[in-house]
Design a protein around this motif. Structure first.
Motif, mmCIF file in Angstrom:
data_model
loop_
_atom_site.group_PDB
_atom_site.id
_atom_site.type_symbol
_atom_site.label_atom_id
_atom_site.label_comp_id
_atom_site.label_asym_id
_atom_site.label_seq_id
_atom_site.Cartn_x
_atom_site.Cartn_y
_atom_site.Cartn_z
ATOM 1 N N ALA A 1 0.831 -1.206 0.000
ATOM 2 C CA ALA A 1 0.000 0.000 0.000
ATOM 3 C C ALA A 1 0.867 1.259 0.000
ATOM 4 O O ALA A 1 0.538 2.260 -0.646
ATOM 5 N N ALA A 2 1.993 1.212 0.716
ATOM 6 C CA ALA A 2 2.889 2.372 0.761
ATOM 7 C C ALA A 2 3.568 2.597 -0.582
ATOM 8 O O ALA A 2 3.702 3.735 -1.039
ATOM 9 N N ILE A 3 3.989 1.517 -1.229
ATOM 10 C CA ILE A 3 4.662 1.636 -2.521
ATOM 11 C C ILE A 3 3.716 2.213 -3.569
ATOM 12 O O ILE A 3 4.109 3.053 -4.389
ATOM 13 N N TYR A 4 2.466 1.797 -3.534
ATOM 14 C CA TYR A 4 1.514 2.235 -4.563
ATOM 15 C C TYR A 4 0.543 3.309 -4.048
ATOM 16 O O TYR A 4 -0.500 3.533 -4.659
ATOM 17 N N ALA A 5 0.920 3.973 -2.964
ATOM 18 C CA ALA A 5 0.078 5.045 -2.436
ATOM 19 C C ALA A 5 -0.134 6.131 -3.484
ATOM 20 O O ALA A 5 0.823 6.631 -4.066
ATOM 21 N N ASP A 6 -1.403 6.460 -3.748
ATOM 22 C CA ASP A 6 -1.768 7.510 -4.712
ATOM 23 C C ASP A 6 -1.247 7.238 -6.121
ATOM 24 O O ASP A 6 -1.121 8.163 -6.928
ATOM 25 N N ALA A 7 -0.919 5.988 -6.407
ATOM 26 C CA ALA A 7 -0.375 5.665 -7.730
ATOM 27 C C ALA A 7 -1.479 5.668 -8.787
ATOM 28 O O ALA A 7 -2.532 5.062 -8.595
ATOM 29 N N GLN A 8 -1.225 6.366 -9.860
ATOM 30 C CA GLN A 8 -2.140 6.323 -10.997
ATOM 31 C C GLN A 8 -1.364 6.628 -12.266
ATOM 32 O O GLN A 8 -0.390 7.374 -12.247
ATOM 33 N N THR A 9 -1.779 6.009 -13.353
ATOM 34 C CA THR A 9 -1.069 6.195 -14.606
ATOM 35 C C THR A 9 -1.462 7.509 -15.276
ATOM 36 O O THR A 9 -2.601 7.956 -15.174
ATOM 37 N N SER A 10 -0.476 8.115 -15.926
ATOM 38 C CA SER A 10 -0.729 9.326 -16.704
ATOM 39 C C SER A 10 -0.987 8.991 -18.172
ATOM 40 O O SER A 10 -1.278 9.883 -18.975
ATOM 41 N N LEU A 11 -0.860 7.722 -18.509
ATOM 42 C CA LEU A 11 -1.050 7.299 -19.894
ATOM 43 C C LEU A 11 -2.525 7.388 -20.291
ATOM 44 O O LEU A 11 -3.398 6.972 -19.545
ATOM 45 N N LYS A 12 -2.746 7.936 -21.471
ATOM 46 C CA LYS A 12 -4.114 8.065 -21.995
ATOM 47 C C LYS A 12 -4.342 7.179 -23.210
ATOM 48 O O LYS A 12 -5.467 6.768 -23.476
#
Length: 485
Positions: free
Chosen positions: A91-102
């Motif tokens: 959870a810490a590694i992927y906290a707020d993780a989101q892709t910018s790829l469209k």
């Protein structure tokens, strides 16, 4: 294909993402989210890791068998699930993780490119080393500004070589960045212990879970550090090796006392009154380096040793600066100062030093009897892409420092024409007013006005300062929120 070749190939993938408007710095963040999944797969397949750390839905095969919009939507959902994982480290590694790829085709091409790389040499040299190479590549790009989180590897290697961290010791970096010092200390210990196989199972568990601890204020940087540590087999506690928090606030007070302290604290002064909020530091100051130095002295065990990268102003600043230096020389035996060349950090004009000292006790006085200064700055090459800093540049310093990690080996004063000299504590007090900014060589390579950083570099420094100020304010707000509860 060497590790460097793979790093270059991964870096070239940035061209794939340019059409999505992603720059170098964003690219590294984008790449590591996917790269960690791939590397975890490779580490498990090769036997480096005994079992998958990631859940079934985040296994590499789930991404290679999908394409188009199905792949992009699945990837976005996987990142969301990972950020909400019940495993605190994931959870810490992927906290707020989101892709910018469209564009789905860009993600698909990225997955195929990662899947097509020959990972044999990466496994041989270490997936963690490959990952560090990518971080270094990002830091070296003039447009990225990431150098603020990155200490040059040859400098880290040199510090580790002379400080000699040992198995069974606790090693702390209160300004961990991407984890370079902690990784290097772990690597050195593994080299001396046959990859920990010379240790008992209990000792191995200590090395994996309790030997190293760091703290990092910036969430995205901590993400890089946690991935870096895991890929080097360093798991830490349930928060990982590197904890999220502000060392200069209450979180720093809870860090343990450690045998070895290694750090390159952030440069600059806290803006807008958002200075250190801890009440256990002896001298109140808005200067972050002076505050970090006090933390390091306070959290170093008696008999412990430290190496800290600090800018010149810490050596000569009057007022609180002088008070902190006197306190350091009372409680610790400050035995060596290494004057580093300019231009080895991304902020080209910054002049830095490494202070090496041994803690005597929190109540000690006059612990420092003499200070040895090695001047690596005067008449040094102008380091940069054309003249990269290497381990070989530090060879003479390592020889002069000697084989004792606390600087107690026999040393030779090289005189006014040499680079290594001894200065008594009495001389520093009477002749220098307790300033440690000591230089004696005529520097024919001294920078003039024409060598000032480019406007773009100055602008990046300003942005970095602003970002740091915002991060500090957010940390203060978070603390106030905790108080309100």
């Amino acid at each position: 294909m060497t590790t460097q070749d793979i790093v270059q190939k991964l870096w070239n993938l940035c061209d794939v993402l340019r059409d999505d408007g992603i720059n170098y710095s964003d690219y590294v963040t984008e790449l590591v989210l996917l790269l960690f999944i791939k590397m975890e797969h490779e580490s498990t397949e090769s036997g480096v890791l005994h079992k998958h750390k990631l859940p079934d839905y985040a296994r590499w095969g789930e991404f290679t068998r999908r394409s188009g919009m199905d792949l992009l939507l699945y990837y976005k959902e996987a990142l969301l699930k990972l950020s909400q994982s019940t495993d605190p480290l994931i959870a810490a590694i992927y906290a707020d993780a989101q892709t910018s790829l469209k564009e789905p085709r860009h993600l698909e091409q990225l997955v195929k490119s990662l899947d097509g790389i020959d990972w044999f040499s990466a496994e041989r040299d270490g997936l963690g080393d490959l990952y560090e190479g990518l971080l270094e590549k990002n830091a070296s790009e003039t447009k990225s500004g990431a150098g603020q989180y990155f200490t040059p590897r040859p400098l880290i290697d040199t510090i580790i070589q002379v400080i000699q961290p040992q198995a069974g010791e606790t090693v702390q970096d209160p300004a961990a960045g991407t984890g370079g010092f902690l990784i290097a200390a772990d690597r050195a210990i593994k080299e001396r212990t046959d990859n920990l196989y010379d240790l008992t199972e209990r000792e191995r568990q200590f090395q994996r879970n309790h030997a190293f601890i760091g703290m990092e204020l910036v969430t995205s940087t901590r993400r890089l550090a946690l991935m870096n540590c895991l890929l080097h087999g360093m798991e830490g506690d349930d928060q990982g090796v590197v904890h999220l928090g502000n060392t200069l606030a209450s979180a720093g007070s809870s860090l343990p006392r450690s045998d070895v302290m290694l750090s390159n604290p952030p440069f600059g002064t806290a803006k807008g009154g958002g200075g250190p909020t801890r009440d256990d530091l002896t001298f109140a100051t808005s200067n972050k380096q002076l505050a970090f130095l006090q933390h390091i002295v306070r959290h170093l065990k008696d008999g412990g040793r430290a190496a800290v990268v600090l800018p010149d102003n810490v050596l000569f600043e009057a007022g609180v600066g002088a008070d902190v230096r006197r306190d350091l020389m009372d409680k610790c035996r400050l035995h060596t100062i290494l004057r580093l060349p300019t231009g080895i950090f991304y902020a080209q004009g910054v002049k830095t030093n490494v202070l090496f000292f041994e803690k005597v006790s929190q109540a000690a006085t006059r612990s420092t009897k003499e200070v040895w200064v090695y001047d690596m700055r005067a008449n040094a090459p102008k380091f940069g892409k054309r003249t990269p800093l290497t381990n070989a540049h530090f060879a003479d310093f390592v020889a002069a420092y000697g084989t004792d990690p606390n600087g107690k080996a026999e040393r030779q004063d090289q005189g006014e024409q040499g680079r290594f000299r001894r200065f008594s504590r009495e001389w520093i007090a009477s002749e220098r007013g307790d300033s440690l900014d000591i230089a004696w060589l005529k520097d024919d390579s001294a920078e003039d006005a024409a060598d000032l950083p480019e406007p773009a570099v100055l602008a990046r420094e300003a942005v970095a300062e602003l970002n740091a100020a915002v991060a500090e304010l957010e940390a203060i707000l978070a603390e106030l929120g905790e108080v309100a509860e």
